[in-house]
Design an enzyme around this catalytic site. Structure first.
Site, PDB file in Angstrom:
ATOM      1  N   GLN A  55       0.661  -1.003  -0.037  1.00 16.08           N
ATOM      2  CA  GLN A  55      -0.114  -0.094  -0.070  1.00 16.08           C
ATOM      3  C   GLN A  55       0.886   1.459   0.020  1.00 16.08           C
ATOM      4  O   GLN A  55       0.590   2.239  -0.684  1.00 16.08           O
ATOM      5  CB  GLN A  55      -1.001  -0.155   1.180  1.00 16.08           C
ATOM      6  N   GLU A  56       1.727   1.177   0.910  1.00 14.69           N
ATOM      7  CA  GLU A  56       2.715   2.617   0.779  1.00 14.69           C
ATOM      8  C   GLU A  56       3.419   2.868  -0.218  1.00 14.69           C
ATOM      9  O   GLU A  56       3.608   4.103  -0.715  1.00 14.69           O
ATOM     10  CB  GLU A  56       3.723   2.422   2.030  1.00 14.69           C
TER      11      GLU A  56
END
Length: 199
Positions: A55-56
């Site tokens: 996600q990051e």
């Protein structure tokens, strides 16, 4: 702190070797074993850790956000300074410090959703709202990682019959408990790590 530095050295050597063997390696293939090993050493669910990295940064070790967050774990320079990082751009050190910070947040909030929300929007936002802040970005961030990690996504705005542009601060989703027995005792590593200033 010595254990932390030892982890950095150990993983840096193995990742550097992987880079030397391939001109353009699949980033996830190179770094996922490091993420899983660090997660296990910190008693973090490896699937949760890999979901956070996905996600990051989508496994891009050199990515920099518009706000200045860097690397696989998208660490802000102020957080890197707090943890006395040697090099925020070193992928292995970035993973270790990011997961170390997430472990701290899990110990503080005792559940995954609030720890994820604090990782994304800061501890002060979670504290101010008494739960997941009603920011669309943060709610989507938590939902996405929970779906990837454990398949238990929070309800979407559409499922709740709500207008996503008109989120109410009291509409805080139910949270998943975190086992406090595995919370990180930061005082045993570095007494200054028990509070993260500026978040």
């Amino acid at each position: 702190m010595r254990r932390f530095l030892g982890l950095c050295a150990l993983f840096s050597i193995s990742v550097t070797s992987a880079f030397a063997k391939s001109a353009a390696p699949d980033q996830r293939a190179v770094f996922e074993p490091v993420v899983r090993a660090v997660a296990q050493s910190l008693q973090i669910d490896p699937d949760m850790a890999t979901a956070i990295v996905t996600q990051e940064s989508a496994w891009r070790p050199t990515v920099v956000s518009p706000k200045g967050a860097r690397g696989l774990m998208q660490l802000m320079p102020s957080l890197a300074a707090h943890y006395q990082m040697q090099n925020i751009n070193d992928p292995v050190e970035n993973i270790i410090v990011g997961l170390y910070h997430f472990k701290y947040l899990m110990g503080r909030y005792k559940n995954y959703e609030l720890a994820l929300a604090a990782y994304n929007s800061g501890e002060s936002a979670v504290d101010r709202y008494g739960g997941i802040p009603p920011y669309r970005e943060t709610m989507n961030y938590v939902r996405s990682i929970m779906t990837k990690a454990v398949g238990s996504a929070l309800p979407t705005d559409a499922q709740n019959g709500e207008d996503s542009n008109n989120l109410q601060t009291n509409d805080v989703p139910v949270v998943t408990p975190y086992n406090a027995d595995t919370a990180l005792d930061l005082s045993s590593i570095n007494r200054s790590d028990t509070h993260v200033a500026g978040l």
